[in-house]
Design an enzyme around this catalytic site. Structure first.
Site, mmCIF file in Angstrom:
data_model
loop_
_atom_site.group_PDB
_atom_site.id
_atom_site.type_symbol
_atom_site.label_atom_id
_atom_site.label_comp_id
_atom_site.label_asym_id
_atom_site.label_seq_id
_atom_site.Cartn_x
_atom_site.Cartn_y
_atom_site.Cartn_z
ATOM 1 N N ASP A 152 -3.396 29.406 -9.088
ATOM 2 C CA ASP A 152 -3.828 30.300 -10.171
ATOM 3 C C ASP A 152 -2.788 31.415 -10.341
ATOM 4 O OD1 ASP A 152 -5.626 31.319 -12.054
ATOM 5 O OD2 ASP A 152 -6.725 32.507 -10.571
ATOM 6 N N HIS B 254 -9.329 32.047 -19.170
ATOM 7 C CA HIS B 254 -9.366 32.906 -17.970
ATOM 8 C C HIS B 254 -10.365 34.035 -18.200
ATOM 9 C CE1 HIS B 254 -5.692 31.712 -15.551
ATOM 10 N NE2 HIS B 254 -5.650 30.894 -16.597
ATOM 11 N N GLY B 255 -10.621 34.775 -17.123
ATOM 12 C CA GLY B 255 -11.463 35.973 -17.246
ATOM 13 C C GLY B 255 -12.840 35.651 -17.774
ATOM 14 N N ALA B 256 -13.431 34.552 -17.278
ATOM 15 C CA ALA B 256 -14.666 34.049 -17.893
ATOM 16 C C ALA B 256 -15.915 34.299 -17.054
ATOM 17 C CB ALA B 256 -14.508 32.560 -18.198
ATOM 18 N N ASN C 146 -12.278 29.612 -16.038
ATOM 19 C CA ASN C 146 -11.960 30.236 -14.747
ATOM 20 C C ASN C 146 -13.000 31.268 -14.336
ATOM 21 O OD1 ASN C 146 -9.592 28.805 -14.948
ATOM 22 N ND2 ASN C 146 -8.256 30.562 -14.611
ATOM 23 N N SER D 19 -5.134 31.816 -5.722
ATOM 24 C CA SER D 19 -4.192 32.805 -6.268
ATOM 25 C C SER D 19 -3.114 33.102 -5.225
ATOM 26 C CB SER D 19 -4.930 34.093 -6.619
ATOM 27 O OG SER D 19 -5.344 34.739 -5.418
ATOM 28 N N HIS E 166 -9.697 39.917 -16.859
ATOM 29 C CA HIS E 166 -10.023 39.689 -15.456
ATOM 30 C C HIS E 166 -10.879 40.828 -14.891
ATOM 31 C CE1 HIS E 166 -6.331 37.079 -15.752
ATOM 32 N NE2 HIS E 166 -7.208 36.270 -15.192
ATOM 33 N N GLY E 167 -11.672 40.490 -13.879
ATOM 34 C CA GLY E 167 -12.420 41.520 -13.173
ATOM 35 C C GLY E 167 -13.838 41.713 -13.692
#
Ligand code: G3H
Ligand code: 13P
Ligand code: ZN
Length: 309
Positions: A82, A211-213, A254, A50, A180-181
């Protein structure tokens, strides 16, 4: 073997009904834990950096760590930016040896997202680098990604064909309810597989990115809470949902938060049990092992990309 792009990986993953893990890297122990796991189960890998990771560890250090991992493992490894948020950042990563970049224009109006994404694609493709774009917005907070729930929006299936054809992107990140998170769902976890299916129908053979997985593994959260942490209500994407996604058009999944939780839980436990220790190798060693165990679990039991390198 040099660093590779995702082109071949995604083609095989799409046809084979599995997904490639894209794991965020920030330091040596994380790179080692992930790549040692992948080597043991012979899995292809995407290591992603990132903007925050690049600021923290420095482009050259991360690049050299990943090159060392390629040399040590012999695996096909893609080094990916990313959530690139500008042409300049994507250009710096392309010029600096990354084989894949994400340009995240998901916060922009449709036409502006297309314009920025196409600018990156033109620059990247001339240099043999692949590009991930994003349509729709995930909620969640990380260093450089901060989207409130009100600003989050599912991907609109009727926009995807135009976006892909006008930008020339190689893969597309979509928003179907992940975030995310470590705090993804207040109540029951729910993903819009109907949106994913409609997008896959409109883009046959085209790789989709989730994403956010992170699953925000409950045992890790429990350990953090047991050893002095406080993460009430932490919740992630159940692994069954990820297995289902991995079998679909989703070719890249991700994962970052689960790595953070594994490291933190291990280090908290270590200090609770060894309060007088102060040699970083003593606590970073078990943290690296925890990452390795976690990544092996993801590859073999969630993503299904073991044996596919
Ligand atoms: O989606 C973002 C990744 O988890 C990276 O987070 O910006 O805090 O490094 P970061
Ligand atoms: P998590 O926070 O769920 O690990 O998501 C990571 C991610 O999407 C990185 O781009
Ligand atoms: Zn992300």
């Amino acid at each position: 073997m040099p660093l590779v792009t995702t082109t071949e990986m995604f083609k095989k993953a799409y046809e084979g009904g599995y997904a490639i893990g894209a794991f965020n890297v920030n330091n040596m122990e994380i790179v080692q834990g992930i790549t040692e796991a992948a080597k043991e189960v012979n899995a292809p890998l995407i290591l992603q950096v990132s903007a925050g990771a690049r600021r923290y560890a420095n482009h050259t250090y991360l690049m050299k760590l990943v090159e060392a991992a390629v040399e040590e493992t012999g695996l096909p490894i893609c080094l990916h930016l990313d959530h690139g948020d500008s042409f300049e950042l994507c250009k710096a990563c392309i010029d600096g040896g990354f084989t894949s970049v994400m340009i995240d224009g998901s916060h922009l109006p449709f036409e502006e997202n297309i314009k920025l994404t196409k600018q990156v694609v033109d620059y990247a493709h001339e240099r043999g680098v692949v590009v991930e774009g994003e349509l729709g917005r995930l909620a969640g907070i990380e260093d450089d990604v901060n989207v409130s729930e009100e600003d989050a929006a599912f991907t609109k299936p009727d926009e995807v064909e135009e976006f892909v054809s006008r930008t020339g992107v190689d893969s597309l990140a979509i928003a179907i309810g992940t975030s995310h998170g470590a705090f993804k769902f207040k109540g029951e976890a729910k993903l819009r597989f109907d949106i994913l299916e409609e997008i896959a129908r409109r883009l046959p053979g085209f790789p989709i990115v989730l994403h956010g997985a992170s699953s925000v593994i409950p045992e890790l959260v429990d350990k953090i809470n047991k050893y002095g942490g406080s993460m009430p209500g932490a919740k992630g994407v159940p692994e069954d949902m990820l297995r289902k996604a991995a079998k679909s058009a989703v070719c890249k999944i991700n994962i970052d938060s689960d790595l953070r939780l594994a490291m933190t839980a291990t280090i908290r436990e270590y200090f609770a049990q060894n309060p007088s220790h102060f040699d970083p190798r003593q606590y970073l060693g078990p943290a690296r092992q925890a990452i390795k165990d976690l990544v092996k679990h993801k590859i073999v039991h969630v993503l299904g990309c073991d044996g596919k390198a």
